[in-house]
Design a protein around this motif. Sequence first.
Motif, PDB file in Angstrom:
ATOM      1  N   ASN A  59       0.867  -1.200   0.000  1.00 42.87           N
ATOM      2  CA  ASN A  59       0.000   0.000   0.000  1.00 42.87           C
ATOM      3  C   ASN A  59       0.894   1.239   0.000  1.00 42.87           C
ATOM      4  N   GLY A  60       0.290   2.409  -0.105  1.00 42.40           N
ATOM      5  CA  GLY A  60       1.077   3.645  -0.187  1.00 42.40           C
ATOM      6  C   GLY A  60       1.776   3.999   1.118  1.00 42.40           C
ATOM      7  N   THR A  61       1.151   3.652   2.232  1.00 43.03           N
ATOM      8  CA  THR A  61       1.757   3.941   3.538  1.00 43.03           C
ATOM      9  C   THR A  61       3.046   3.129   3.708  1.00 43.03           C
ATOM     10  N   THR A  85      -2.753  17.172   4.365  1.00 39.43           N
ATOM     11  CA  THR A  85      -2.624  15.959   3.566  1.00 39.43           C
ATOM     12  C   THR A  85      -3.299  14.839   4.325  1.00 39.43           C
ATOM     13  N   PHE A  86      -3.421  13.677   3.680  1.00 37.43           N
ATOM     14  CA  PHE A  86      -3.927  12.505   4.376  1.00 37.43           C
ATOM     15  C   PHE A  86      -2.857  12.056   5.386  1.00 37.43           C
ATOM     16  N   ALA A  88      -1.526   9.448   6.125  1.00 42.98           N
ATOM     17  CA  ALA A  88      -0.543   8.446   5.678  1.00 42.98           C
ATOM     18  C   ALA A  88       0.793   9.056   5.278  1.00 42.98           C
ATOM     19  N   THR A  89       0.825  10.343   4.926  1.00 37.23           N
ATOM     20  CA  THR A  89       2.103  10.980   4.598  1.00 37.23           C
ATOM     21  C   THR A  89       2.992  11.047   5.839  1.00 37.23           C
ATOM     22  N   VAL A 131       3.548  16.721  -1.302  1.00 34.87           N
ATOM     23  CA  VAL A 131       2.385  15.914  -1.694  1.00 34.87           C
ATOM     24  C   VAL A 131       1.733  16.583  -2.896  1.00 34.87           C
ATOM     25  N   ASP A 157       5.154  12.400  -2.656  1.00 33.08           N
ATOM     26  CA  ASP A 157       3.943  11.633  -2.348  1.00 33.08           C
ATOM     27  C   ASP A 157       2.971  11.882  -3.502  1.00 33.08           C
ATOM     28  N   ALA A 159       0.477   9.889  -4.338  1.00 35.64           N
ATOM     29  CA  ALA A 159      -0.662   8.975  -4.115  1.00 35.64           C
ATOM     30  C   ALA A 159      -1.940   9.468  -4.785  1.00 35.64           C
ATOM     31  N   GLN A 160      -2.028  10.787  -5.014  1.00 33.86           N
ATOM     32  CA  GLN A 160      -3.255  11.350  -5.590  1.00 33.86           C
ATOM     33  C   GLN A 160      -3.030  11.869  -7.014  1.00 33.86           C
ATOM     34  N   SER A 181      -0.197   5.326  -4.342  1.00 36.80           N
ATOM     35  CA  SER A 181      -1.156   4.437  -3.694  1.00 36.80           C
ATOM     36  C   SER A 181      -2.158   3.990  -4.744  1.00 36.80           C
ATOM     37  N   LYS A 186      -8.465   5.930  -5.669  1.00 35.34           N
ATOM     38  CA  LYS A 186      -7.468   6.786  -6.325  1.00 35.34           C
ATOM     39  C   LYS A 186      -7.649   6.741  -7.849  1.00 35.34           C
TER      40      LYS A 186
HETATM   41  C1  LIG Z   1      -3.974   7.510  -0.220  1.00 40.12           C
HETATM   42  C2  LIG Z   1      -2.793   8.272   0.240  1.00 40.12           C
HETATM   43  C3  LIG Z   1      -1.619   7.680   0.770  1.00 40.12           C
HETATM   44  C4  LIG Z   1      -1.410   6.212   1.009  1.00 40.12           C
HETATM   45  O1  LIG Z   1      -2.487   5.469   1.143  1.00 40.12           O
HETATM   46  P1  LIG Z   1      -2.632   3.890   1.295  1.00 40.12           P
HETATM   47  O2  LIG Z   1      -4.056   3.780   1.659  1.00 40.12           O
HETATM   48  O3  LIG Z   1      -1.702   3.425   2.351  1.00 40.12           O
HETATM   49  O4  LIG Z   1      -2.331   3.247  -0.027  1.00 40.12           O
HETATM   50  C5  LIG Z   1      -0.553   8.500   1.070  1.00 40.12           C
HETATM   51  N1  LIG Z   1      -0.604   9.822   0.892  1.00 40.12           N
HETATM   52  C6  LIG Z   1      -1.689  10.426   0.383  1.00 40.12           C
HETATM   53  C7  LIG Z   1      -1.656  11.905   0.178  1.00 40.12           C
HETATM   54  C8  LIG Z   1      -2.826   9.689   0.060  1.00 40.12           C
HETATM   55  O5  LIG Z   1      -3.903  10.321  -0.432  1.00 40.12           O
END
Ligand SMILES: *Cc1c(COP(=O)(O)O)cnc(C)c1O
Length: 373
Positions: A59-61, A85-86, A88-89, A131, A157, A159-160, A181, A186
């Motif tokens: 996964n992205g995390t 940001t989300f 997870a960053t 990001v 990052d 992911a988006q 991610s 996404k």
């Molecule tokens: C979705 C997202 C991630 C990582 O997400 P996972 O659910 O772990 O795949 C990281 N950073 C941003 C900005 C995201 O939107």
Amino acid sequence: MKIPLVDLKVQYQTIKKEIDKAIFGVIESSQFVLGENLEKFEQEFAKFCEAKYAVGVGNGTDAIYLILRALNIGEGDEVIIPVNTFIATAEPLNMVGAKPVFVDIDPETFNINVNKIEKAITKKTKAVIPVHLYGQSADMTPILKIARKNKLVVIEDAAQAHGARYKGKRVGSIGEVSIFSFFPAKNLGAYGDAGMVVTNKRKIAEKIFALRDHGRREKKKNQYVHRIEGINSRLDEIQAAILRVKLRHLEKWNKARRKHAKTYDLFFKKIDKITVPKIKSVCESVYYMYVIRVKNRDLLRNKLKEVGISTGIHYPIPLHLQPAFKRFGYKKGDFPEAEKAAEEILSLPMYPELTVSQIKFITTSIQKIIEKE
Ligand SMILES: *Cc1c(COP(=O)(O)O)cnc(C)c1O
């Protein structure tokens, strides 16, 4: 009319045959982990990003965590990230004992304010993670310049922002290393969790290949030789097969998102109370989200819900005010632009399959609500 924020069901219907074939192909081969689909998807996604290497992970995390491990960023180190940001960053920093240092946003693009990065740098700073929020690249030229001057690593990052461009370059190929991610919602989404590390540096790619699979690199022979201690974070074959199918449609889907954004833009430019997203001239956004700013946001959101239109807030609480990060001692007022944005931002329905009549219903509903205020 019921309109969701994103509609994954309608997308599946458009590619059902291809997807079903891909999924059952994996089951029939019964090669579920580290097989041909992942290898091919890694090559195809690297090519899509115009980068040399792509390494599929869980996964992205995890992708961010694995990069920090590969770069030896850990105990006592600081890493600069935008405050909107989300989560997870930021989370992976704790996983290696490093600390996030937040920076306020540019109120027009919602991305990290590049003029405030240098003030956040200390002797402990090792990296910066811009990001590419809502599908638009962060302002990479000044970020790379600051990083070079202060010997920081730039981890994108993305992911988006699968497919977004900055000065003609694909995001994910601009910094030292980047993450994507494939969370289902996404722009390129799996049917479950999946992520990717992308880089032009062979050394980093090799390290991630080993770290994601218990510290080993050779597949069949030497199966139980573990050169380093890693984790289990592999992108599985069913997800890779699905993502290979969807990658073939991504350019078309991103184009459709841009078209919808343009329709929204043209309509909302006539309404004073709404600020449309600002895309810099050097950026090509892939509109993961279409985010407007509006004063009575919650009222508009509730009224839209009443007529069946779902909206989102990305994100309602800036990271420095999250209960999980209380220990860092930030307080209200520390990042005024992000705090103000959190009260005014509203994400409207955005997905490739949106129809003209759906968009019309959304825009005219918003106009009606706003004019009544
Ligand atoms: C979705 C997202 C991630 C990582 O997400 P996972 O659910 O772990 O795949 C990281 N950073 C941003 C900005 C995201 O939107």
